[in-house]
Design a protein around this motif. Structure first.
Motif, PDB file in Angstrom:
ATOM      1  N   GLU A 111       0.810  -1.212   0.000  1.00 31.67           N
ATOM      2  CA  GLU A 111       0.000   0.000   0.000  1.00 31.67           C
ATOM      3  C   GLU A 111       0.852   1.276   0.000  1.00 31.67           C
ATOM      4  OE1 GLU A 111       0.972  -0.952   4.222  1.00 31.67           O
ATOM      5  OE2 GLU A 111       0.374  -2.121   2.482  1.00 31.67           O
ATOM      6  N   ALA A 112       2.120   1.142   0.343  1.00 30.13           N
ATOM      7  CA  ALA A 112       3.032   2.289   0.362  1.00 30.13           C
ATOM      8  C   ALA A 112       3.606   2.471  -1.037  1.00 30.13           C
ATOM      9  CB  ALA A 112       4.142   2.060   1.377  1.00 30.13           C
ATOM     10  N   ARG A 113       3.321   3.599  -1.641  1.00 30.38           N
ATOM     11  CA  ARG A 113       3.815   3.884  -3.001  1.00 30.38           C
ATOM     12  C   ARG A 113       4.528   5.226  -2.982  1.00 30.38           C
ATOM     13  NH1 ARG A 113       0.303   2.039  -7.619  1.00 30.38           N
ATOM     14  NH2 ARG A 113       1.181   0.081  -7.467  1.00 30.38           N
ATOM     15  N   TYR A 114       5.651   5.243  -2.323  1.00 28.26           N
ATOM     16  CA  TYR A 114       6.365   6.509  -2.187  1.00 28.26           C
ATOM     17  C   TYR A 114       7.852   6.248  -1.963  1.00 28.26           C
ATOM     18  CZ  TYR A 114       6.356   5.269   2.725  1.00 28.26           C
ATOM     19  OH  TYR A 114       6.537   4.598   3.905  1.00 28.26           O
ATOM     20  N   ALA A 115       8.593   7.309  -2.070  1.00 31.00           N
ATOM     21  CA  ALA A 115       9.998   7.327  -1.673  1.00 31.00           C
ATOM     22  C   ALA A 115      10.220   8.657  -0.965  1.00 31.00           C
ATOM     23  CB  ALA A 115      10.906   7.220  -2.896  1.00 31.00           C
ATOM     24  N   LEU A 116      11.143   8.690  -0.051  1.00 32.28           N
ATOM     25  CA  LEU A 116      11.427   9.957   0.627  1.00 32.28           C
ATOM     26  C   LEU A 116      12.897  10.043   0.960  1.00 32.28           C
ATOM     27  CD1 LEU A 116      11.838   9.674   3.977  1.00 32.28           C
ATOM     28  CD2 LEU A 116       9.449   9.093   3.819  1.00 32.28           C
ATOM     29  N   TRP A 117      13.320  11.275   1.170  1.00 27.35           N
ATOM     30  CA  TRP A 117      14.686  11.605   1.548  1.00 27.35           C
ATOM     31  C   TRP A 117      14.575  12.561   2.717  1.00 27.35           C
ATOM     32  CZ3 TRP A 117      19.872  11.023   0.519  1.00 27.35           C
ATOM     33  CH2 TRP A 117      20.710  12.047   0.924  1.00 27.35           C
ATOM     34  N   PHE A 118      15.241  12.236   3.825  1.00 30.81           N
ATOM     35  CA  PHE A 118      15.219  13.085   5.003  1.00 30.81           C
ATOM     36  C   PHE A 118      16.545  12.955   5.726  1.00 30.81           C
ATOM     37  CE2 PHE A 118      14.424  13.407   9.624  1.00 30.81           C
ATOM     38  CZ  PHE A 118      14.065  14.742   9.689  1.00 30.81           C
ATOM     39  N   ASP A 119      17.197  14.050   5.946  1.00 31.05           N
ATOM     40  CA  ASP A 119      18.415  14.099   6.754  1.00 31.05           C
ATOM     41  C   ASP A 119      19.404  12.990   6.384  1.00 31.05           C
ATOM     42  OD1 ASP A 119      20.135  15.131   8.628  1.00 31.05           O
ATOM     43  OD2 ASP A 119      19.168  14.143  10.329  1.00 31.05           O
ATOM     44  N   GLN A 120      19.705  12.874   5.117  1.00 29.85           N
ATOM     45  CA  GLN A 120      20.685  11.939   4.563  1.00 29.85           C
ATOM     46  C   GLN A 120      20.248  10.474   4.628  1.00 29.85           C
ATOM     47  OE1 GLN A 120      24.441  12.919   6.502  1.00 29.85           O
ATOM     48  NE2 GLN A 120      24.835  14.458   4.965  1.00 29.85           N
ATOM     49  N   VAL A 121      18.951  10.238   4.754  1.00 25.12           N
ATOM     50  CA  VAL A 121      18.416   8.869   4.734  1.00 25.12           C
ATOM     51  C   VAL A 121      17.342   8.801   3.665  1.00 25.12           C
ATOM     52  CG1 VAL A 121      17.109   7.141   6.028  1.00 25.12           C
ATOM     53  CG2 VAL A 121      18.932   8.424   7.157  1.00 25.12           C
ATOM     54  N   GLN A 122      17.348   7.719   2.902  1.00 24.31           N
ATOM     55  CA  GLN A 122      16.291   7.517   1.915  1.00 24.31           C
ATOM     56  C   GLN A 122      15.477   6.290   2.299  1.00 24.31           C
ATOM     57  OE1 GLN A 122      17.663   6.701  -2.041  1.00 24.31           O
ATOM     58  NE2 GLN A 122      18.595   4.766  -1.502  1.00 24.31           N
ATOM     59  N   ALA A 123      14.210   6.315   1.963  1.00 23.05           N
ATOM     60  CA  ALA A 123      13.327   5.160   2.097  1.00 23.05           C
ATOM     61  C   ALA A 123      12.593   5.033   0.771  1.00 23.05           C
ATOM     62  CB  ALA A 123      12.349   5.349   3.245  1.00 23.05           C
ATOM     63  N   ARG A 183       9.273  -0.665  -2.534  1.00 29.05           N
ATOM     64  CA  ARG A 183       9.317  -1.509  -3.727  1.00 29.05           C
ATOM     65  C   ARG A 183       8.395  -2.701  -3.512  1.00 29.05           C
ATOM     66  NH1 ARG A 183      15.037  -2.381  -6.149  1.00 29.05           N
ATOM     67  NH2 ARG A 183      14.290  -4.498  -5.961  1.00 29.05           N
ATOM     68  N   ARG A 184       8.128  -3.427  -4.575  1.00 33.66           N
ATOM     69  CA  ARG A 184       7.284  -4.618  -4.442  1.00 33.66           C
ATOM     70  C   ARG A 184       7.878  -5.636  -3.490  1.00 33.66           C
ATOM     71  NH1 ARG A 184       6.972  -4.991 -10.362  1.00 33.66           N
ATOM     72  NH2 ARG A 184       8.687  -6.385  -9.985  1.00 33.66           N
ATOM     73  N   ASP A 185       9.212  -5.770  -3.510  1.00 38.52           N
ATOM     74  CA  ASP A 185       9.865  -6.806  -2.718  1.00 38.52           C
ATOM     75  C   ASP A 185      10.332  -6.343  -1.349  1.00 38.52           C
ATOM     76  OD1 ASP A 185      11.723  -5.159  -3.924  1.00 38.52           O
ATOM     77  OD2 ASP A 185      13.124  -6.757  -4.424  1.00 38.52           O
ATOM     78  N   GLY A 186      10.042  -5.126  -0.965  1.00 42.71           N
ATOM     79  CA  GLY A 186      10.391  -4.646   0.367  1.00 42.71           C
ATOM     80  C   GLY A 186      10.614  -3.148   0.393  1.00 42.71           C
TER      81      GLY A 186
END
Length: 90
Positions: free
Chosen positions: A34-46, A49-52
């Motif tokens: 259900e999570a369809r996003y990417a983010l960048w915060f304080d030198q960390v990315q999330a 993806r389908r597999d995790g």
């Protein structure tokens, strides 16, 4: 210019034993379809993806170490990245 991040396979593909990978750490969390996003915060990315869900610290490359052949997972680095994301959501 074409950039293809082949990781450790680059030595064999290019036939160049002088290539040295830069160690980095990627933490994989359980898939969240259900999570369809990417983010960048304080030198960390999330990145979802389908597999995790990928969580990675992307600070200065000097933090990772060039010429570091140790492939052991670094739990502390992953925990630091997750703690940074918790700051965002607190």
């Amino acid at each position: 210019m074409i950039v293809n991040c082949m990781g450790y396979g680059a030595k064999a593909i290019w036939g160049d034993d002088s290539l040295v990978p830069v160690r980095g750490q990627i933490a994989w969390l359980v898939p969240q379809p259900e999570a369809r996003y990417a983010l960048w915060f304080d030198q960390v990315q999330a990145i979802s993806r389908r597999d995790g869900l990928i969580v990675q610290y992307l600070g200065p490359n000097d933090d990772w170490g060039y010429d570091n052949a140790d492939e052991s997972p670094d739990r502390a680095e992953s925990e630091r990245a997750l703690a940074t994301l918790r700051e965002l959501y607190s």
